[in-house]
Design an enzyme around this catalytic site. Structure first.
Site, PDB file in Angstrom:
ATOM      1  N   LEU A  89       7.519 -58.345  81.210  1.00  0.00           N
ATOM      2  CA  LEU A  89       6.757 -57.094  81.336  1.00  0.00           C
ATOM      3  C   LEU A  89       6.492 -56.779  82.815  1.00  0.00           C
ATOM      4  O   LEU A  89       6.722 -55.677  83.284  1.00  0.00           O
ATOM      5  CB  LEU A  89       5.438 -57.256  80.570  1.00  0.00           C
ATOM      6  CG  LEU A  89       4.423 -56.108  80.642  1.00  0.00           C
ATOM      7  CD1 LEU A  89       4.957 -54.878  79.897  1.00  0.00           C
ATOM      8  CD2 LEU A  89       3.082 -56.531  80.018  1.00  0.00           C
ATOM      9  N   SER A  90       5.988 -57.776  83.557  1.00  0.00           N
ATOM     10  CA  SER A  90       5.524 -57.550  84.943  1.00  0.00           C
ATOM     11  C   SER A  90       6.669 -57.259  85.906  1.00  0.00           C
ATOM     12  O   SER A  90       7.804 -57.683  85.691  1.00  0.00           O
ATOM     13  CB  SER A  90       4.780 -58.788  85.453  1.00  0.00           C
ATOM     14  OG  SER A  90       3.710 -59.089  84.606  1.00  0.00           O
ATOM     15  N   GLU A  91       6.317 -56.558  86.970  1.00  0.00           N
ATOM     16  CA  GLU A  91       7.263 -56.277  88.050  1.00  0.00           C
ATOM     17  C   GLU A  91       6.534 -56.506  89.364  1.00  0.00           C
ATOM     18  O   GLU A  91       5.294 -56.618  89.376  1.00  0.00           O
ATOM     19  CB  GLU A  91       7.761 -54.829  87.950  1.00  0.00           C
ATOM     20  CG  GLU A  91       8.498 -54.578  86.635  1.00  0.00           C
ATOM     21  CD  GLU A  91       9.108 -53.183  86.531  1.00  0.00           C
ATOM     22  OE1 GLU A  91       8.998 -52.395  87.494  1.00  0.00           O
ATOM     23  OE2 GLU A  91       9.693 -52.894  85.472  1.00  0.00           O
ATOM     24  N   GLY A 139       1.362 -55.642  87.873  1.00  0.00           N
ATOM     25  CA  GLY A 139       0.897 -56.858  87.193  1.00  0.00           C
ATOM     26  C   GLY A 139      -0.140 -56.478  86.158  1.00  0.00           C
ATOM     27  O   GLY A 139       0.181 -56.184  85.005  1.00  0.00           O
ATOM     28  N   GLU A 162      -0.967 -63.694  81.357  1.00  0.00           N
ATOM     29  CA  GLU A 162      -1.274 -62.978  80.091  1.00  0.00           C
ATOM     30  C   GLU A 162      -2.602 -62.222  80.185  1.00  0.00           C
ATOM     31  O   GLU A 162      -3.364 -62.134  79.222  1.00  0.00           O
ATOM     32  CB  GLU A 162      -1.185 -63.920  78.897  1.00  0.00           C
ATOM     33  CG  GLU A 162       0.235 -64.477  78.765  1.00  0.00           C
ATOM     34  CD  GLU A 162       0.625 -64.973  77.404  1.00  0.00           C
ATOM     35  OE1 GLU A 162       0.006 -64.554  76.417  1.00  0.00           O
ATOM     36  OE2 GLU A 162       1.567 -65.766  77.342  1.00  0.00           O
ATOM     37  N   THR A 194      -5.422 -61.362  83.603  1.00  0.00           N
ATOM     38  CA  THR A 194      -6.392 -62.133  84.398  1.00  0.00           C
ATOM     39  C   THR A 194      -7.772 -62.110  83.728  1.00  0.00           C
ATOM     40  O   THR A 194      -8.034 -61.284  82.839  1.00  0.00           O
ATOM     41  CB  THR A 194      -6.550 -61.495  85.796  1.00  0.00           C
ATOM     42  OG1 THR A 194      -7.029 -60.149  85.595  1.00  0.00           O
ATOM     43  CG2 THR A 194      -5.247 -61.462  86.574  1.00  0.00           C
ATOM     44  N   GLU A 251     -10.346 -60.950  84.979  1.00  0.00           N
ATOM     45  CA  GLU A 251     -10.921 -59.625  85.255  1.00  0.00           C
ATOM     46  C   GLU A 251     -10.448 -58.618  84.201  1.00  0.00           C
ATOM     47  O   GLU A 251     -11.234 -57.783  83.729  1.00  0.00           O
ATOM     48  CB  GLU A 251     -10.524 -59.157  86.667  1.00  0.00           C
ATOM     49  CG  GLU A 251     -11.160 -59.943  87.811  1.00  0.00           C
ATOM     50  CD  GLU A 251     -10.589 -61.357  88.015  1.00  0.00           C
ATOM     51  OE1 GLU A 251      -9.515 -61.671  87.455  1.00  0.00           O
ATOM     52  OE2 GLU A 251     -11.224 -62.158  88.728  1.00  0.00           O
TER      53      GLU A 251
END
Ligand code: CAA
Length: 379
Positions: free
Chosen positions: A125-127, A131, A363, A365, A367
């Site tokens: 998913l992330s790039e 994030g 998966e 953070t 936060e």
């Protein structure tokens, strides 16, 4: 309300504990130091049915509930956190997503092999620029007659190197935000697909994490999961379940920290008595035990809600944020109790602290988990 595990759950706990103690724990410190991927352990986890635990047996999975999955994850993570993240991604991010959202064609041709552990999956998913703000992605899937053509770069992909198939999120329609994102399953053998070098990480060092590059990768149109534009919601609802897995992983690290702290404090003699005779140490042990038990209950509650088909996203976020913070505190106290011996690699104690840190990051953070919880409170 019944706090007793079922007979099946107890059996899974015993099986996972035996496997973790006998086959995972012995080489875990060395694998961490040499960054050796746990190939044999992953094969054994497949034999035990741990790679597709929640998948219907019709698709070659174990047909188990989410509580069983959480129990097995905790035991595996207690011995080797790297092995547990490999297991977690395949179970909760790949198999769960395919079972819930994919076509019969994909289930037959991909899910069966992933759930039985013949093949390994990754979730991408992330790039580099997206994030926490996951929908801000640049990877494009251009539609052609019989396929989609993927171009872009993904990063932080667990199992990026050792997997066979990757779940990939890419933009099929630009300018409409998350509603333009779609989800695909991609065979890594496809032309134009490349894997970056494994990241040199603080912890979970014997699992692999890589970048993935897509240079005009042609993905058959049958490999679209769900409909065009549904990708972002598929990703977020899958991550809700993934967070139960990561919380269980965290609690495995915390439990290992407690067990090592209890046994060392009984053995280590200073001023003519074991250090466990000191209230300063006893308080640390008691605090760890209280927090671990609380976190475990949050995890079981989230898992139970999921099994009952109720909304579990907020419960999963609560479990993950709390369990990962408990893991960080327990592993730090474990190093403190071991003193200098906790600070060197061979005792396997500092590894717990390094491994715990990632559970507060991936998966979603801590936060982001708090944001999910607060949005629900304020809606
Ligand atoms: N399930 C389904 N749909 C959901 C959802 C959920 N849990 N949460 C929100 N949605 C829907 C919303 O209803 C909304 O739909 P509509 O526009 O139709 O109303 C849509 O998704 C967008 O929602 P938001 O506006 O709330 O989205 P956002 O951009 O503000 O982001 C977020 C929300 C919670 C911050 C989300 O982006 C998020 O969870 N970010 C963290 C990403 C993350 O966890 N990344 C981990 C990468 S995977 C990993 O670590 C891999 C590994 O290998 C271990």
């Amino acid at each position: 309300m019944n706090f007793e595990l079922t007979e099946e759950q107890k059996l899974i706990k015993r099986t996972a504990k035996e496997f973790a103690n006998n086959e995972l724990a012995p080489g875990a410190v060395e694998r961490d130091q040499t960054k050796q991927w746990p190939k044999e352990a992953v094969e054994k986890m497949a034999d035990l049915g741990f790679m597709g635990m929640m998948v219907n047996p019709k698709w070659d999975g174990g047909g188990m509930d989410t509580i069983s999955y959480a129990i097995a994850m905790e035991e595996v993570a207690r011995a080797d956190d790297s092995a547990s993240v490999i297991m977690s991604v395949n179970n909760s991010l790949v198999c769960y997503l395919l079972q819930k959202y994919s076509s019969e064609f994909i289930k037959e041709n991909y899910l069966k092999d992933l759930a039985s552990g013949k093949k390994l999956g990754a979730f991408s998913l992330s790039e580099p620029q997206s994030g926490s703000d996951a929908s801000n992605m640049l990877t494009i899937a251009r539609k052609e007659e019989n396929c989609y053509v993927l171009n872009g770069t993904k990063n932080w992909v667990t199992n990026g190197l050792n997997s066979d198939y990757v779940i990939v999120f890419a933009v099929t329609e630009q300018g409409i935000g998350h509603r333009g994102i779609s989800c695909f399953i991609v065979d890594k053998k496809n032309k134009g697909f490349d894997v970056g070098k494994p990241e040199d990480k603080l912890g979970i060092r014997s699992s692999d994490t890589t970048e993935l590059y897509f240079d005009n990768v042609k993905v058959p149109k049958e490999n679209l999961i769900g409909k065009e534009g549904e990708g972002f919601k598929i990703a977020l609802s899958t991550l809700d379940g993934g967070r139960i897995g990561i919380a269980s992983q965290a609690i495995g690290i915390a439990q290992a920290s407690l067990e090592k702290s209890v046994s060392y404090s009984k053995e280590r003699v200073q001023f003519n008595k074991p250090i466990s005779a000191n209230q300063a140490i006893q308080n640390k042990l008691a605090n760890m035990a209280i927090e671990i038990e609380s976190a475990r209950l949050l995890i079981y509650k989230a898992a139970w809600l999921k099994d009952m088909n109720q909304n579990f996203g907020v419960a999963a976020s609560m479990a993950k944020v709390y369990a990962s913070e408990v893991a960080m505190r327990a592993s730090t106290e474990c190093v403190q109790i071991h003193g200098g011996y906790g600070y060197i690699a061979e005792t396997g104690v500092e590894r717990l602290m390094r491994d715990a840190k990632i559970t507060q990051i991936y998966e979603g953070t801590s936060e982001i988990q708090r944001l999910v919880i607060a949005r629900d409170l304020l809606k």
